[in-house]
Each structure stands twice: as structure tokens, then as C-alpha cells.
Scaffold this motif. Structure first.
Motif, short mmCIF file in Angstrom:
data_model
loop_
_atom_site.label_atom_id
_atom_site.label_comp_id
_atom_site.label_asym_id
_atom_site.label_seq_id
_atom_site.Cartn_x
_atom_site.Cartn_y
_atom_site.Cartn_z
N VAL A 66 0.65 -1.29 -0.08
CA VAL A 66 -0.04 -0.08 0.04
C VAL A 66 0.99 1.10 0.10
N ASP A 67 1.85 1.19 0.68
CA ASP A 67 2.80 2.57 0.96
C ASP A 67 3.47 2.83 -0.43
N GLN A 68 4.21 1.94 -0.97
CA GLN A 68 4.85 1.79 -2.23
C GLN A 68 3.64 2.32 -3.20
N ALA A 69 2.49 1.77 -3.17
CA ALA A 69 1.57 2.23 -4.32
C ALA A 69 1.26 3.67 -4.06
N GLY A 91 -4.48 -3.42 1.73
CA GLY A 91 -5.18 -4.13 0.80
C GLY A 91 -5.69 -2.82 -0.42
N GLY A 92 -6.43 -3.30 -1.50
CA GLY A 92 -6.60 -2.30 -2.48
C GLY A 92 -7.44 -1.16 -1.98
N VAL A 93 -8.47 -1.60 -1.27
CA VAL A 93 -9.27 -0.25 -0.64
C VAL A 93 -8.53 0.42 0.08
N GLU A 94 -7.33 0.43 0.68
CA GLU A 94 -6.77 1.47 1.34
C GLU A 94 -6.01 2.31 0.35
N VAL A 95 -5.38 1.63 -0.92
CA VAL A 95 -4.89 2.36 -1.73
C VAL A 95 -5.90 3.28 -2.46
N LEU A 96 -7.22 3.05 -2.53
CA LEU A 96 -8.08 3.82 -3.19
C LEU A 96 -8.39 5.06 -2.10
N ARG A 97 -8.78 4.79 -0.73
CA ARG A 97 -8.94 5.59 0.02
C ARG A 97 -7.79 6.70 0.24
N ARG A 98 -6.59 6.43 0.03
CA ARG A 98 -5.51 7.33 0.36
C ARG A 98 -5.08 8.20 -1.13
#
Length: 246
Positions: A66-69, A91-98
Motif C-alpha cells: 500500500v505505501d509503495q503504491a 489492501g486495495g481499498v486502502e490504496v483507493l482511500r489514500r
């Protein structure tokens, strides 16, 4: 074979493309970031779709967690992100949120296409509610994946067969989905292994599909049985079938 500690070294070097840049077959061009915690899978996708002169797809960065993404996406500002659902760090949802602000950018929106081994309804619905424009499974062909990327770039919604029904059903209902406390005890990876076990896959087949070792599969199965207080894979299969997870 998780690669949660490495990101592609070129990720931070790419600059946002000028509007209207063209290339590839038919003059199309799209800048893409790959987000998946398995380096072997990222390498395979890059080889399959990243021949820019032929496909028009330019892979400008990669990330394994997530952090790298978030860092790579913010630095490169791609048109489309291929996003795995299950990632270290939330997870992917956290990437989307950020990345919500990047998705909402009216002039240069970053759009997300989920690319996952999972075809579970809760995974599909979760990332779509998070803002992803589509969801395809890893059984997709390279040609269809390229087409899906360009469709998402243009603002279309793209789904693998039958997954669209999950989204339609979810958004047609005003009722919140029931909370399953037993299922919530499992990690995302344990849920993946659970579904494949329930579908009759052997440990070796699961290891190959998830790019992990057989010992890791065995560890996940033991953890699932312990958390759900089940004795064997037959009970596990009945448990998963009763919850329509298969």
C-alpha cells in the motif's frame, strides 16, 4: 514469493505525460502503474502488455504494498492503475482511500482497474465502492486486459463476466450487508485460500495460483481451521458453501 519490500526502480523517474500523447497500435497511449505484491506476476503482466509500440501501454511504475503504491501513483500520475485487491498494508481499498484526491482530479484523473485472483462478491463490491472503475480476474487474456485498460482510461466501467452482477445487486439494495464475525477473523490471504480449498483445489494448485509455497498454503489452511473451529477441509467446504463463498 511476495515482494512487499521492493518497487520498480523506474517508478519515481517517470513524469506525467502531456495531454494528447499518442503511440502504439491505432495511435492510442496510456500510462499505467502495476500494483501487486507478487513480483513474478508483475513481471508477467509487464511482458504481456508493456510492449508500448505494439499495445500503446506504457508501464511507468510498480509497487508491492500500500505505501509503495500511494508513493508511486502520486509521483507518476498514471492514467490507469492495475490494482490487486489483497496487498500488505491494508489492501486495495486502502490504496483507493489514500488516492481519493487523485481520482477526483477533474483535469487529470487517476483511474483504477482491479486485477485480482479473487472473484468473491465482497472483494468486487469493496473496491468498486472505494472508487475503482472496474474489476477483472487474473484469468483475463493480455489482449482483453489491454482493451480493458483503455476502456477504463476513457471512463468506462469494465468487469469480468458475472462480476457485474455483484455490483448491480449491491447497489440496487439499500440494505447494508450483514456482518460475518467468523469471516472477519480471517485475513484476505486466508480468505483466498479458503475459497480455493472449498472449490476442491489441491495444495500444489493453490500454491501455483497464488504464487506462494505449499508450506505457506498449509499454514494458511491450519490458521483458517483454527479460527473457524473446524476439523478438516470437508467441514471447511461446507462452511464456505453455506456462506456462498465458493
Amino acid at each position: 514469493m511476495s515482494d512487499a519490500t521492493e518497487a520498480n526502480g523506474t517508478a519515481g523517474a517517470a513524469e506525467p505525460a502531456e495531454a494528447g500523447r499518442t503511440g502504439g497500435a491505432g495511435g492510442r497511449h496510456v500510462r499505467v502503474v502495476l500494483v501487486d505484491d507478487h513480483r513474478m506476476f508483475r513481471t508477467g503482466v509487464q511482458a504481456e502488455i508493456g510492449q508500448t509500440a505494439e499495445t500503446g501501454v506504457e508501464v511507468v511504475g510498480e509497487a508491492a504494498d500500500v505505501d509503495q503504491a500511494v508513493a508511486v501513483i502520486t509521483a507518476t500520475r498514471p492514467e490507469v492503475v492495475l490494482l490487486d485487491v489483497h496487498l500488505p498494508g491494508g489492501g486495495g481499498v486502502e490504496v483507493l482511500r489514500r488516492c481519493a484526491a487523485l481520482m477526483a482530479d477533474a483535469e487529470q484523473p487517476v483511474r483504477f482497474l482491479a486485477l485480482s485472483v479473487s472473484d468473491a462478491a465482497e472483494d468486487v463490491i469493496g473496491v468498486i465502492r472505494g472508487g475503482a472503475r472496474g474489476y477483472v480476474t487474473k484469468t483475463i487474456t493480455g489482449t482483453d486486459l489491454v482493451d480493458s485498460i483503455f476502456r477504463v482510461q476513457e471512463g468506462d466501467a469494465v468487469f469480468s463476466p458475472r462480476l457485474a452482477g455483484f455490483v448491480l445487486d449491491a447497489f440496487a439494495s439499500t440494505d447494508a450487508p450483514p456482518v460475518d464475525e467468523d469471516l472477519d477473523r480471517l485475513t484476505q490471504r486466508e480468505r483466498e485460500v479458503l475459497r480455493l480449498i472449498a472449490r476442491g483445489y489441491a495444495y500444489k494448485e493453490i500454491a501455483k495460483q497464488l504464487f506462494i509455497s505449499v508450506k505457506t498454503v498449509e499454514s494458511h489452511v491450519s490458521a483458517v481451521l483454527r479460527k473457524l473451529q473446524l476439523s478438516n477441509r470437508h467441514e471447511l467446504t461446507r462452511w464456505a458453501t453455506a456462506r456462498r463463498l465458493v
